[in-house]
Design an enzyme around this catalytic site. Structure first.
Site, short mmCIF file in Angstrom:
data_model
loop_
_atom_site.label_atom_id
_atom_site.label_comp_id
_atom_site.label_asym_id
_atom_site.label_seq_id
_atom_site.Cartn_x
_atom_site.Cartn_y
_atom_site.Cartn_z
N THR A 1 0.62 -1.15 0.08
CA THR A 1 0.07 0.01 0.00
C THR A 1 0.95 1.27 -0.16
O THR A 1 2.03 1.20 0.55
CB THR A 1 -0.94 0.08 1.16
OG1 THR A 1 -1.66 -1.39 1.42
CG2 THR A 1 -1.90 1.21 1.13
N THR B 1 -2.80 0.15 -3.70
CA THR B 1 -2.24 -1.11 -3.13
C THR B 1 -2.23 -2.14 -3.91
O THR B 1 -3.13 -2.27 -4.89
CB THR B 1 -2.83 -1.29 -1.85
OG1 THR B 1 -2.14 -2.30 -1.15
CG2 THR B 1 -4.52 -1.83 -1.97
N GLY C 1 -0.54 0.57 5.57
CA GLY C 1 -0.13 -0.45 6.87
C GLY C 1 -1.33 -1.48 7.08
O GLY C 1 -1.48 -1.76 8.36
N GLY C 2 -2.33 -1.65 6.34
CA GLY C 2 -3.31 -2.80 6.76
C GLY C 2 -4.13 -2.25 7.70
O GLY C 2 -4.60 -0.72 7.97
#
Length: 523
Positions: free
Chosen positions: A339, A357, A421-422
């Site tokens: 991402t 992403t 960063g999810g």
């Protein structure tokens, strides 16, 4: 018996300056070379969307592990003249031929980003079955058509030139490729691009930074530039993509590509302390951000946000919001996503927040041999267990973690914010937003303030740089884990932001402090 001190490795302090102040434009993001492209577009009279789209395509050549032609995402745009915010949605979509029976469970827990049960051969994590329909090309084309001012050919030219130059091999490139090398090596077409004699590329001490070729990527970008974006979905390029994928065992067809259309959707709107927040749409972390802000609204914060009560309030709100979002969903345990996020404000005050992403670092780890396109692994967003709201299904859109956010005040644009960063994205966006809105911090102050991470796990991650009273207050309520804000691994999200001061018209920008290539630039 005394409690053992947490193991820490860092013995230095890293700082980055904010970009500004400027009356012209400003852009911020994770890769300097691409942000330079965007800044040049602004200098040449382009608007915020022109700069964002040009920089977004450039990222395919300079930060390929994070995003690219095989990726997906969301672009949020606020028009200065109308005050209206809209989102271009080119998020993940499962192919029509996806068959949930192709993803049998092993009975073990996977080590992936989301803590799903493990799928046989990790088919949902990497390889040809892990790929969602790539939407980035159509999404960026739609944004440029609806909101931009420069021609398609002009927007792609910098990306073509950077791809023809090749990928710079510094320590960051070597580290990124090394972390993914084991899986990259399983696919010959990927190894041919990213490995040298089976190993990650490296630079010899005392030599200039070399550039490594990127397979067929430059010629694919040049073809897109000349033939137009729909060649990716309807033309010869689409045929090459589908045929390559199917020969490797994938299920995306020419019809899947031809049927894909990015769409313009409404943001998730909410108000917070008198500010108007336009967050990501349904399916992203935007609705959960709105819920966090709703839970924080009754809180009375002390100045500057470094007091313990602030962080307890953040932990409480994030814990509750994530519990509601992830009901019945396991906590993630694996590596950080790829991402990338960038933000732009132009001279007229138009503003963009763009998150794009491949999902995991290097996505599916699969480079298509005929096109050089590195594909996403968006199927991993789905819960592989059947009978759940986010379960695998053909033609379905999964939940994602992206959270591009634009904040206004008094009807005027104020700042744009987002991160990579999810599941760590939401906690970073929520805290930085609060640092600015609740505590009056500049972007530079907000980005240098240590954070906590609460993203669905049983514990709370805290930065050891936080004051002891913060640690003590959190420990009274939660299981804590000391987690340093390091360059690698990225234990916290990597945010970036731009800001417009409505009283002076000054533009400022800030990028993640720990990310080596991140930068904010004025135009």
């Amino acid at each position: 018996m005394a409690t053992a001190r947490p193991y820490t490795t860092q013995n230095f302090s890293i700082q980055k300056p904010q970009a500004g102040t400027a009356i012209g434009g400003v852009i911020s993001g994770q890769a300097r070379a691409a942000m330079e492209v965007g800044a040049e577009v602004l200098q040449n009279g382009g608007n915020a969307v022109d700069a964002a789209v040009s920089a977004a395509f450039a990222l395919a050549a300079v930060e390929p592990w994070n995003s690219g032609l095989g990726g997906i995402g969301y672009l949020s745009y606020r028009d200065a003249a109308t005050g209206k915010t809209q989102i271009v949605d080119f998020g993940p979509l499962a192919p029509t031929g996806l068959d949930p029976s192709h993803f049998p469970l092993t009975g073990r827990k996977a080590g992936d980003l989301f803590g799903w049960p493990e799928v046989f051969d990790n088919r949902n994590v990497y390889g040809p079955l892990s790929v969602a329909i790539p939407g980035q090309v159509d999404g960026l084309a739609l944004a440029l058509e609806k909101f931009g001012t420069i021609p398609w050919e002009t927007a792609l030219e910098p990306a073509v030139r950077l791809a023809e130059r090749g990928l710079p091999v510094d320590f960051w490139t070597t580290l990124k490729i090394a972390n993914a090398a084991e899986v990259i090596s399983r696919y010959q077409s990927s190894a041919d691009v990213y490995l040298v004699d089976g190993l990650p590329p490296s630079r010899e001490t005392g030599t200039n930074v070399p550039f490594m070729p990127m397979g067929e990527l430059a010629s694919t970008l040049r073809r897109l530039q000349l033939k137009g974006p729909r060649d990716f979905y309807d033309g010869v390029l689409a045929a090459d993509i589908a045929d390559d994928l199917q020969s490797l065992g994938g299920v995306i067809t020419r019809a899947d590509l031809a049927g894909f259309r990015a769409r313009i959707v409404e943001p998730t709107f909410c108000t917070y302390r008198g500010a108007e927040v336009a967050a990501g749409p349904a399916g992203t972390a935007g609705p959960t951000l709105a819920r966090v802000l709703e839970l924080l609204s009754p809180q009375i914060f002390r100045p500057f946000g470094t007091d313990a009560a602030s962080f307890v309030a953040y932990a409480d709100a994030l814990r509750q919001a994530y519990a509601e979002r992830l009901a019945g969903t396991p906590a993630g345990t694996g590596p950080v996503t790829s991402t990338t996020h960038l933000n732009v404000i132009d001279r007229a005050g138009n503003i963009v927040a763009l998150t794009q992403t491949l999902l995991s670092s290097f996505g599916s780890r699969l480079v298509l041999p005929r096109t050089g396109i590195l594909l996403n692994n968006g199927i991993m967003w789905f819960d592989p267990r059947p009978g759940r709201a986010n379960s695998l299904a053909p033609g379905k859109r999964p939940l994602t973690n992206m959270c591009p956010t634009i904040v206004s005040r008094g009807g005027r644009a104020w700042f744009a914010l987002g991160a990579s960063g999810g599941r760590r994205i939401l906690p970073a966006v929520a805290q930085i937003l609060s640092f600015v809105v609740d505590h009056g911090m500049s972007l530079e102050e907000a980005f240098h303030t240590p954070r906590i991470d609460v993203s669905g796990n049983a514990h709370v991650d805290y930065d050891p740089r936080l004051a002891f009273d913060v640690h003590r207050a959190l420990a009274e309520r939660y299981e804590l884990r000391a987690s340093e804000h390091t360059i690698s691994p990225a234990n916290y999200a990597c945010p970036s932001a731009v800001m417009l001061d409505p009283s002076t018209g000054a533009r400022t920008g800030m990028a993640d402090v720990m990310s080596p290539w991140s930068v904010a630039l004025v135009a």
